[in-house]
Every structure is written in C-alpha cells, then in structure tokens.
Design a protein around this motif. Structure first.
Motif, PDB file in Angstrom:
ATOM      1  N   GLY A 121       0.722  -1.018   0.155  1.00  0.00           N
ATOM      2  CA  GLY A 121       0.000   0.052  -0.071  1.00  0.00           C
ATOM      3  C   GLY A 121       0.814   1.149   0.036  1.00  0.00           C
ATOM      4  O   GLY A 121       0.513   2.109  -0.955  1.00  0.00           O
ATOM      5  N   LEU A 122       1.857   1.227   1.041  1.00  0.00           N
ATOM      6  CA  LEU A 122       2.816   2.148   0.891  1.00  0.00           C
ATOM      7  C   LEU A 122       3.450   2.576  -0.647  1.00  0.00           C
ATOM      8  O   LEU A 122       3.844   3.627  -1.124  1.00  0.00           O
ATOM      9  CB  LEU A 122       3.889   2.332   2.127  1.00  0.00           C
ATOM     10  CG  LEU A 122       5.078   3.188   2.191  1.00  0.00           C
ATOM     11  CD1 LEU A 122       4.437   4.457   2.618  1.00  0.00           C
ATOM     12  CD2 LEU A 122       5.955   2.716   3.370  1.00  0.00           C
ATOM     13  N   CYS A 123       4.007   1.601  -0.891  1.00  0.00           N
ATOM     14  CA  CYS A 123       4.840   1.655  -2.412  1.00  0.00           C
ATOM     15  C   CYS A 123       3.441   2.044  -3.395  1.00  0.00           C
ATOM     16  O   CYS A 123       4.179   3.069  -4.248  1.00  0.00           O
ATOM     17  CB  CYS A 123       5.249   0.102  -2.663  1.00  0.00           C
ATOM     18  SG  CYS A 123       6.499  -0.414  -1.774  1.00  0.00           S
TER      19      CYS A 123
ATOM     20  N   ALA B  77      -3.110   7.603   5.444  1.00  0.00           N
ATOM     21  CA  ALA B  77      -3.736   6.608   4.347  1.00  0.00           C
ATOM     22  C   ALA B  77      -3.056   5.084   4.681  1.00  0.00           C
ATOM     23  O   ALA B  77      -3.869   4.352   4.572  1.00  0.00           O
ATOM     24  CB  ALA B  77      -3.149   7.191   2.821  1.00  0.00           C
ATOM     25  N   VAL B  78      -1.814   5.167   4.811  1.00  0.00           N
ATOM     26  CA  VAL B  78      -1.160   3.876   5.056  1.00  0.00           C
ATOM     27  C   VAL B  78      -1.858   3.263   6.786  1.00  0.00           C
ATOM     28  O   VAL B  78      -1.999   2.193   6.541  1.00  0.00           O
ATOM     29  CB  VAL B  78       0.381   4.175   5.317  1.00  0.00           C
ATOM     30  CG1 VAL B  78       1.009   2.659   5.863  1.00  0.00           C
ATOM     31  CG2 VAL B  78       0.858   4.436   4.103  1.00  0.00           C
ATOM     32  N   LEU B  79      -1.965   4.030   7.498  1.00  0.00           N
ATOM     33  CA  LEU B  79      -2.791   3.568   8.849  1.00  0.00           C
ATOM     34  C   LEU B  79      -4.023   2.952   8.292  1.00  0.00           C
ATOM     35  O   LEU B  79      -4.443   1.965   8.856  1.00  0.00           O
ATOM     36  CB  LEU B  79      -2.752   4.819   9.716  1.00  0.00           C
ATOM     37  CG  LEU B  79      -3.596   4.333  11.148  1.00  0.00           C
ATOM     38  CD1 LEU B  79      -2.593   3.565  11.919  1.00  0.00           C
ATOM     39  CD2 LEU B  79      -3.785   5.709  11.693  1.00  0.00           C
TER      40      LEU B  79
ATOM     41  N   ILE C 102      -5.376   1.221  -3.654  1.00  0.00           N
ATOM     42  CA  ILE C 102      -5.685   2.092  -2.435  1.00  0.00           C
ATOM     43  C   ILE C 102      -4.784   3.275  -2.388  1.00  0.00           C
ATOM     44  O   ILE C 102      -4.937   4.400  -2.300  1.00  0.00           O
ATOM     45  CB  ILE C 102      -6.127   1.423  -1.175  1.00  0.00           C
ATOM     46  CG1 ILE C 102      -7.185   0.414  -1.538  1.00  0.00           C
ATOM     47  CG2 ILE C 102      -6.504   2.529  -0.279  1.00  0.00           C
ATOM     48  CD1 ILE C 102      -7.471  -0.441  -0.396  1.00  0.00           C
ATOM     49  N   GLY C 103      -3.343   2.825  -2.018  1.00  0.00           N
ATOM     50  CA  GLY C 103      -2.223   3.843  -1.841  1.00  0.00           C
ATOM     51  C   GLY C 103      -2.237   4.885  -3.197  1.00  0.00           C
ATOM     52  O   GLY C 103      -2.009   6.098  -3.060  1.00  0.00           O
ATOM     53  N   TRP C 104      -2.243   4.256  -4.393  1.00  0.00           N
ATOM     54  CA  TRP C 104      -1.951   5.104  -5.677  1.00  0.00           C
ATOM     55  C   TRP C 104      -3.408   5.865  -5.805  1.00  0.00           C
ATOM     56  O   TRP C 104      -3.040   7.330  -5.761  1.00  0.00           O
ATOM     57  CB  TRP C 104      -2.230   4.271  -6.833  1.00  0.00           C
ATOM     58  CG  TRP C 104      -2.196   5.045  -8.215  1.00  0.00           C
ATOM     59  CD1 TRP C 104      -3.217   5.854  -8.668  1.00  0.00           C
ATOM     60  CD2 TRP C 104      -1.069   5.021  -9.081  1.00  0.00           C
ATOM     61  NE1 TRP C 104      -2.583   6.312  -9.953  1.00  0.00           N
ATOM     62  CE2 TRP C 104      -1.726   6.053  -9.984  1.00  0.00           C
ATOM     63  CE3 TRP C 104       0.090   4.633  -8.900  1.00  0.00           C
ATOM     64  CZ2 TRP C 104      -0.596   6.247 -11.044  1.00  0.00           C
ATOM     65  CZ3 TRP C 104       1.229   5.087 -10.149  1.00  0.00           C
ATOM     66  CH2 TRP C 104       0.642   5.718 -11.170  1.00  0.00           C
ATOM     67  N   VAL C 105      -4.682   5.615  -5.421  1.00  0.00           N
ATOM     68  CA  VAL C 105      -5.852   6.513  -5.370  1.00  0.00           C
ATOM     69  C   VAL C 105      -5.783   7.346  -4.481  1.00  0.00           C
ATOM     70  O   VAL C 105      -6.330   8.586  -4.660  1.00  0.00           O
ATOM     71  CB  VAL C 105      -7.149   5.501  -5.616  1.00  0.00           C
ATOM     72  CG1 VAL C 105      -8.280   6.188  -5.547  1.00  0.00           C
ATOM     73  CG2 VAL C 105      -7.304   4.776  -6.814  1.00  0.00           C
TER      74      VAL C 105
END
Lengths: 42, 310
Positions: free
Chosen positions: B43-45, B62-64, B169-172
């Motif tokens: 997700g972070l990446c 977001a990462v949390l 999700i990370g990207w969006v």
C-alpha cells in the motif's frame, strides 16, 4: 484462584486495556488535528 | 441446614473456567500483524510510486487506514472461521479458538475498525480510495471467507483479489484516480497469490483436510497443485515485467523483475518435479512459499527506488 485474586486479575487486564485505549485515542486526536492542518495547506 | 465453608471464595472454579476480558495483545493478534506487514508495504509503495506527492501527515493517515482495514478484515475472518481454526495446528492458538476472547468482542472489533478505517481514509484523502478500501474489506470477508473458502478449491484464485487492493488504494489515495500502473500492481498480487498459497497448502495439506477446507491439494491432489503453481507462475512473471516493458518504470525495476522472476520460476519448477517421500520436510515447497514473500517485498521496494532515481 479465589474471588479476590480473580477480581484483581480482571481489574489488571481492564486497566491495561484502558491504558492502550487512552494512548490510541490520544494518538488519533493528534492525527485528526494533523489531517485538518494538512488539508488546510499547512 | 447447609454448612458454610470457612472460605467460600476458595470454592470458585479454576481460572480457566472463569470469564476473563481479552488481553489487549489478543486484539493485536486478531489483526494478523505478520500478514499486515506485506499489505502495508505494498500500500505504501502504491502511494509512493504515484505521480502526485501526498502531504506526509495525509500519507501516514492513508497507510494507517490501509493497515486498520486489513486488520479489521483479518478480525472478521477469524470471527467467522474460529471453528476451522480450532481444527488446524497452524491456527489453533489464535485468540478465538484458544478461548482467550469471546466471538462477540472479535465481531465488534472488526466491524468498528472497518467503518473507522474507511471513514478516516475518506476524510484524510478522498472517497474513491475509501470506496476501494471498503470493497477490499467486503471482498475478503464476504466473497473469500464466507462464500468461497469452504466451497471451492479455487477459493484462493478469486479470493486473492482481496489482498491485491492495497497498492491500488495507495495510488488512488494520492491521485484520486486509477491508471494503468495501479491496475498492473493489482494484477501482480492477484496472480502471485495462488502460487504463494498453494505452496503453503502443499505442506499443511493435512491441516486443511482435517478442517474440511477444500484447498486444491486436498481436492485435486498434490500433482495437480504442483502443475497449477507452475501454470500460474508464468502470467504472474509476465505481469511483473510489464511495467518496464510499457516504459512505466526504469531499467532498475526491469532488471530486478527479470532476475527475481527467474528465481521464482526455478523454485516453481523444483516444486513441480518434487516427489516427496516420508520425512523429507517438503523443502522446495517451503522455499517457494518464503521466497514468494521476499519476491513481493523486492519488487515493490525496487519499484519505489526506481521512481526516486527517475
């Protein structure tokens, strides 16, 4: 385990959970402040 | 008249029979922290390779939220599966089957954290990212856990989609929209999941069989599972290299993807030709399982390094 020991064990566990919950809520309040400031462009 | 005991309290049942509130560490265990590590990392990446830079506080939030969403889904998975977890050696010591937590606490924890993570992600970043997080939680719990896992040997093929959402999700969260890259990252994890889980299921086959879970080695046998691992490895490798071929990444990612994928193919080949004998420890299967985790970490990590170098 008698009644007193049992009550003490339950209280100790509840206290530990309450401490974790308090720290978590505190961190979340700080995070909410952080999100608000970041969204305001800070 | 009944005689009073001098110490009535000492007649209480032993501690193991008395209800105790769950320890807070059991709530942590309920979130499957080890599985969450890879989820959070991917997700972070996904967030870091996006073309838009997110404010550090919002990126942290977001990462949390991805972590909390994954933890919530894991808690709901364990709430629903406590009966089969109790029958498997690998999972029997989890908080619910071990009797350290009541099912209602796990359900409340999972549902509460699901709502919280989705709402916080929507507030911190955007509601499209929050929507995908909600879909990923629902997919893992309803489609994989409730519907597929106990019904079909293809459970992990379709269910693998649940674990593929985090980079998307990370990207969006960073961009507010979808693109080719997050879809490729989704496809990579989606195609990686079957060989990863089938390698595991080969050496814990009896556990699954005893619990009545229709994993592929239980239903179709070891030989078919080995063939399936090999067959699914090839499209996974193709998707791993595709970001480089489409010029979405630099040569560092391309070279790393080719090198690590060749090792993956070699390990999958060893699993394909392995004919286990009593007491050989299923070494090739274990090697493939652990390497597959490393493979994901390397690919996603290098993806970020490659982006930074560009």
């Amino acid at each position: 385990m008698n009644e007193l020991e049992y009550t003490a064990a339950v209280r100790a566990r509840q206290l530990a959970r309450a401490k974790v919950m308090a720290w978590t809520l505190g961190a979340l309040v700080l995070l909410t402040f952080g999100i608000t400031i970041a969204k305001m462009g800070g | 008249m009944e005689t009073m005991s001098p110490e009535p309290s000492s007649n209480l049942a032993s501690s193991s029979e008395l209800p105790m509130p769950a320890d807070w560490r059991d709530f942590i265990a309920l979130t499957k922290p080890r599985v969450m590590t890879l989820v959070v990392f991917t997700g972070l990446c996904g967030l870091l390779v996006a073309p838009v830079t997110l404010h550090p506080v919002l990126a942290f939030a977001a990462v949390l939220c991805i972590a909390l969403g994954a933890g919530a889904a894991a808690a709901l998975n364990q709430w629903y599966e406590s009966d089969i977890d109790a029958k498997m050696k690998r999972t029997a010591q989890r908080p619910l089957p071990a009797g350290r937590m009541d099912r209602q606490s796990a359900l409340h924890f999972g549902v509460g954290m699901s709502f919280f993570s989705v709402i916080l992600l929507g507030v911190a970043t955007n509601w499209f990212a929050a929507f995908i997080l909600a879909i990923s939680i629902l997919f893992y719990v309803m489609i994989y856990t409730v519907w597929l896992k106990r019904r079909t040997a293809q459970n992990i093929v379709i269910g693998g989609a649940a674990g593929a959402f985090p980079p998307m999700i990370g990207w969006v969260a960073a961009t507010g929209s979808l693109d080719v890259m997050p879809i490729l990252l989704f496809a990579l994890i989606f195609l990686w999941t079957p060989p990863h889980f089938w390698a595991l299921s080969l050496y814990v086959r009896m556990d699954y069989a005893n619990a009545g879970v229709p994993m592929l080695p239980v239903i179709a046998g070891e030989k078919v599972t080995r063939q399936h691992i090999a067959v699914y490895t090839l499209p996974m490798v193709a998707v791993a290299v595709l970001p480089w071929l489409l010029h979405l990444t630099g040569p560092l990612y391309g070279i790393t993807a080719i090198a690590t994928s060749l090792i993956f193919i070699w390990l999958a080949w060893r699993v394909l030709i392995h004919r286990p004998v009593e007491g050989d420890g299923m070494k090739p299967e274990k090697q493939l399982f652990f390497y597959s985790i490393l493979y994901q970490f390397i690919l996603f990590g290098v993806l970020v390094v490659d982006k930074v170098m560009q």
